[in-house]
Design an enzyme around this catalytic site. Sequence first.
Site, mmCIF file in Angstrom:
data_model
loop_
_atom_site.group_PDB
_atom_site.id
_atom_site.type_symbol
_atom_site.label_atom_id
_atom_site.label_comp_id
_atom_site.label_asym_id
_atom_site.label_seq_id
_atom_site.Cartn_x
_atom_site.Cartn_y
_atom_site.Cartn_z
ATOM 1 N N HIS A 32 19.246 37.102 37.437
ATOM 2 C CA HIS A 32 19.413 37.222 38.886
ATOM 3 C C HIS A 32 19.140 38.640 39.366
ATOM 4 C CE1 HIS A 32 23.323 38.627 37.410
ATOM 5 N NE2 HIS A 32 23.472 39.251 38.557
ATOM 6 N N LYS A 33 18.803 39.536 38.420
ATOM 7 C CA LYS A 33 18.536 40.928 38.770
ATOM 8 C C LYS A 33 17.033 41.196 38.735
ATOM 9 C CE LYS A 33 22.882 42.380 36.602
ATOM 10 N NZ LYS A 33 23.483 43.182 35.507
ATOM 11 N N LYS A 194 37.746 32.988 17.966
ATOM 12 C CA LYS A 194 37.603 34.124 17.039
ATOM 13 C C LYS A 194 37.595 35.453 17.796
ATOM 14 C CE LYS A 194 33.165 34.601 18.274
ATOM 15 N NZ LYS A 194 32.471 35.765 18.829
ATOM 16 N N THR A 251 32.548 38.950 13.722
ATOM 17 C CA THR A 251 33.140 39.502 14.942
ATOM 18 C C THR A 251 34.351 40.376 14.630
ATOM 19 O OG1 THR A 251 32.463 37.448 16.038
ATOM 20 C CG2 THR A 251 33.903 38.908 17.274
ATOM 21 N N SER A 257 30.730 44.170 17.934
ATOM 22 C CA SER A 257 31.532 43.208 18.694
ATOM 23 C C SER A 257 32.273 43.895 19.837
ATOM 24 C CB SER A 257 32.552 42.520 17.779
ATOM 25 O OG SER A 257 33.537 41.852 18.534
#
Length: 336
Positions: A32-33, A194, A251, A257
């Site tokens: 959308h940019k 997680k 993660t 992360s």
Amino acid sequence: MKKIAVLGAGSWGTALANVLAENGNDVRLWSHKMEQVNEINEKHTNEHYLKAAHLATNLVAYADMATAVHEVEIVLSVVPTKAVRDVAKQLNDALANENKVILVHATKGLEPKTYKRVSEMLAEEVAQINYSALAVLSGPSHAEDVIKHDLTLVTIASKDVTAAKIVQQAFSNKNFRVYTNDDIIGTEMGGALKNIIAIGAGALVSLGYGDNAKAALMTRGLAEISRLGLAFGANPLTFIGLSGVGDLIVTGTSKNSRNWRAGYQLGQGKTLAEVEKDMGMVIEGVSTTKAAKELAQERHVDMPITNAIYQVLYEHKDIKNAIENLMERESTSEID
């Protein structure tokens, strides 16, 4: 070659779109940019999200969704959880008078307030006449590594085996391997929950705890993830697979992360507001912690680690006190 639209040009959306484009597919990346669209098309970079990465020259970005999804066979949504519904509504309008698509998402979170999974949101906002199958892509995968062609294994989960295999083929190459699975619930729950444990893992490292503590946190964290997932009908085997323990490992151990980095900064004494401002990107684990805590209460599922992280995030409890309280809980059996 498949015609594929990827919705969301953040780090993960861009990395996945690049994999698909490098495989020779006709890929349209929607953002959308307009400034971001121009950068991708003119410079073949997306510096804000993937610094120093050079994107495939055949990857084309669009700001108009109707143009991006025109005559595509697969639509992959990779927007933050809080934006899923708004983007899905736009997609539903854009798919009018188009062929049915395979609708895939790669978002890891639960909707604030309703606590619905992403596939549930998509099914509510996109008319069934517009898609032939619904699927979720998940697994241990950082965008920063995927864009560098690090070896990556993920899962595509769908009740439609044929659709899953089509997506599997579109993504698979010598660096990016995809397995199929029919457990959408477990795949989504593993991917979302997680992030909570990753916040805790970052905090442990920041506080100076060692490998024993990290292993304990992730092992018992996986037990909590599994318990809540099973309460919603997930296959227990999913949680020992790529979208379960695999995603938790990557993660919960990597500075790539956002959730791990958020936990690390919390361990340094920063407030949640300060962490969110510094991150500049969505930290999915924050809202997911609240969702998981309330879902666990509703389903009578014991999730002490999640509760402790909730207290730190939302009740301003001291992290060291939260850890001490966890360690001093009444002794129980490991398999309870």
